[in-house]
Design a protein around this motif. Sequence first.
Motif, short mmCIF file in Angstrom:
data_model
loop_
_atom_site.label_atom_id
_atom_site.label_comp_id
_atom_site.label_asym_id
_atom_site.label_seq_id
_atom_site.Cartn_x
_atom_site.Cartn_y
_atom_site.Cartn_z
N VAL A 46 -1.62 15.51 -3.07
CA VAL A 46 -1.58 14.67 -1.87
C VAL A 46 -2.66 13.59 -1.97
O VAL A 46 -3.79 13.88 -2.36
CB VAL A 46 -1.80 15.50 -0.59
CG1 VAL A 46 -1.88 14.59 0.64
CG2 VAL A 46 -0.68 16.52 -0.41
N VAL A 47 -2.29 12.37 -1.63
CA VAL A 47 -3.25 11.27 -1.50
C VAL A 47 -3.25 10.85 -0.04
O VAL A 47 -2.19 10.59 0.54
CB VAL A 47 -2.88 10.07 -2.40
CG1 VAL A 47 -3.66 8.82 -1.99
CG2 VAL A 47 -3.15 10.39 -3.86
N VAL A 48 -4.43 10.80 0.56
CA VAL A 48 -4.57 10.34 1.94
C VAL A 48 -5.53 9.17 1.97
O VAL A 48 -6.64 9.26 1.44
CB VAL A 48 -5.10 11.47 2.86
CG1 VAL A 48 -5.30 10.94 4.28
CG2 VAL A 48 -4.15 12.66 2.87
N LEU A 62 2.04 5.80 -3.29
CA LEU A 62 3.10 6.56 -3.96
C LEU A 62 2.83 6.67 -5.45
O LEU A 62 2.89 7.76 -6.04
CB LEU A 62 4.45 5.88 -3.72
CG LEU A 62 5.62 6.41 -4.56
CD1 LEU A 62 6.01 7.80 -4.11
CD2 LEU A 62 6.80 5.45 -4.50
N LEU A 63 2.52 5.54 -6.10
CA LEU A 63 2.28 5.56 -7.54
C LEU A 63 1.03 6.36 -7.89
O LEU A 63 0.97 7.02 -8.94
CB LEU A 63 2.16 4.13 -8.07
CG LEU A 63 3.48 3.35 -8.12
CD1 LEU A 63 3.22 1.89 -8.48
CD2 LEU A 63 4.43 3.97 -9.14
N ALA A 64 0.03 6.33 -7.00
CA ALA A 64 -1.17 7.12 -7.25
C ALA A 64 -0.83 8.61 -7.32
O ALA A 64 -1.40 9.35 -8.13
CB ALA A 64 -2.21 6.87 -6.15
N LEU A 100 0.22 14.20 -16.99
CA LEU A 100 1.56 13.68 -17.21
C LEU A 100 2.24 13.49 -15.87
O LEU A 100 2.36 14.43 -15.08
CB LEU A 100 2.36 14.66 -18.08
CG LEU A 100 3.78 14.24 -18.45
CD1 LEU A 100 3.73 13.02 -19.38
CD2 LEU A 100 4.51 15.40 -19.12
N GLY A 101 2.66 12.27 -15.60
CA GLY A 101 3.24 11.97 -14.30
C GLY A 101 4.68 11.54 -14.38
O GLY A 101 5.38 11.82 -15.35
N HIS A 102 5.13 10.85 -13.35
CA HIS A 102 6.48 10.32 -13.28
C HIS A 102 6.43 8.83 -12.99
O HIS A 102 5.55 8.35 -12.28
CB HIS A 102 7.29 11.02 -12.18
CG HIS A 102 7.66 12.42 -12.51
ND1 HIS A 102 6.88 13.50 -12.19
CD2 HIS A 102 8.76 12.92 -13.14
CE1 HIS A 102 7.46 14.62 -12.60
NE2 HIS A 102 8.60 14.29 -13.18
N GLY A 103 7.42 8.11 -13.51
CA GLY A 103 7.54 6.69 -13.24
C GLY A 103 8.42 6.43 -12.04
O GLY A 103 9.17 7.31 -11.59
N LEU A 104 8.35 5.22 -11.52
CA LEU A 104 9.14 4.82 -10.36
C LEU A 104 10.39 4.03 -10.76
O LEU A 104 11.36 3.96 -10.00
CB LEU A 104 8.28 4.00 -9.39
CG LEU A 104 8.92 3.51 -8.10
CD1 LEU A 104 9.53 4.66 -7.29
CD2 LEU A 104 7.90 2.74 -7.25
N ASN A 158 0.82 -1.21 0.00
CA ASN A 158 0.00 0.00 0.00
C ASN A 158 0.86 1.26 0.00
O ASN A 158 0.47 2.28 -0.57
CB ASN A 158 -0.95 0.02 1.20
CG ASN A 158 -2.10 0.98 0.99
OD1 ASN A 158 -2.81 0.89 -0.01
ND2 ASN A 158 -2.30 1.90 1.91
N ASN A 159 2.02 1.19 0.63
CA ASN A 159 2.93 2.33 0.58
C ASN A 159 3.29 2.64 -0.88
O ASN A 159 3.26 3.80 -1.30
CB ASN A 159 4.19 2.02 1.39
CG ASN A 159 4.97 3.26 1.79
OD1 ASN A 159 5.11 4.18 1.02
ND2 ASN A 159 5.50 3.26 3.00
#
Length: 333
Positions: free
Chosen positions: A285-287, A118-120, A144-148, A113-114
Motif C-alpha cells: 500500500v502507498v498512502v 499506482l505505478l509506485a 519484480l513488479g508489473h507494468g501498466l 498523481n493517481n
Amino acid sequence: MENRIAIVNSSSFGEVFTDHLDRLKAIGPVERFRFPSDIGGAELASALTGFNLIIASVTPTFSAEFFAHKDELKLIARHGIGYNNVDLAAARAHGTVVAIVPALVERNAVAENNITNLLAVMRKTVPATARVKAGKWVERADFLGHGLSNKTVGVIGVGNIGSRLVEICSYGFQDRVLSYDPFKSRLEIEQFGAEVATLPQLLAEADVILLAASLTPSSTGILDADALSQTKPGVYISNAARGALIDEAAMLAALHSGQVAGYAADVLSVEPAPASHPFLQEAQVVVTPHTSAYTTECLRGMGEKCVADVEAVVAGRLPERAVQPVADWLPAE
C-alpha cells in the motif's frame, strides 16, 4: 460589518504563494484554524464567530447544524473542486454563497498523481528505495513488479479527472479502458478513448481500477467487500478521489487474501490519518497525504481562485463557479 477571513483546515493556502495571503489581508483580518474533521456544527460555528468569509478545505463538515448556529457568513470558498462537506441547502437558507475551484485547474495534477501512486505500487518503488538506502542494492530481485502498458484499466467516474485518466491510459499506455459512470452518456465516455462498461463488467475484467468518482450517497463504499470479491484476483487499485469510496476494512481483507495485489491512496475516509492506520503497515500500500493537487501550477491556480472569490463577494459580486449562488446581499439581476 468588518470583513474577517478564516482559513479553515488548509495547510497549503497562502503558505507557498504568500501574495494570496497579502491580498486577503488588504481586505480584512485573516486567521488560520485547524479543527478535527468530526467537529460538531455548533462548536464549529462558535469557533468561527465573527468571520464572514471562509476559505475551506475538505474538512470539517459545514452542516445544517453549523449554519443554524453561525452568525453572518457570506462565503465559503472551497480550496478545491469538491463540496461534499458543505450542506448546500443549509447554505442557501442561510444566504451563504459556496464557490469552488474550476475543475480544469486540478485536472492534470490529480490525474497524474493517481497514476504516479499506482505505478509506485505496481513497481514497488517505495520498498525498493528503502532497500537501496539501507545499502542493499543487490537485493533488487525482490522488487519484480508489473507494468501498466497494454492492460485492461477500469476508470470509475469519467468527469473532469476521470476523463483525463482515460486519455492517459488509452493514448499513453495503450491500455484498453473500461469506464463506468451512470451520469455520463456513451458519447461523453467514448470521446476520451474508453469503452462504456457496467460496474460488474469493469470489476470482472480490469487488471487495474482507478477511482475518480464524486462522493455521493450512491458512490459511497462503491468498492465494498462484495465489489472487491468480484474483481480479478491480483487487481491493482488507485484512489485519488475520496476515501469513502472504499470500504477500508474490506480493502484490508482483500489485500491480505491477495484478491487485491496493491492499493494506492491519496485519500482516506478520515483525514488526517493517524500513524496507527492499518494501511500504513502494509508493504503493498502507498498512502500520500491528499497531495494530488500539490503541484506549483495547480496550487497557484487554486489560490488565485479563492482570493478572487473573496474579492468578488466583498465587491458585492457573485464569484465564478458558485455551486450555491443565492444570497439576499447579492444585487438583483
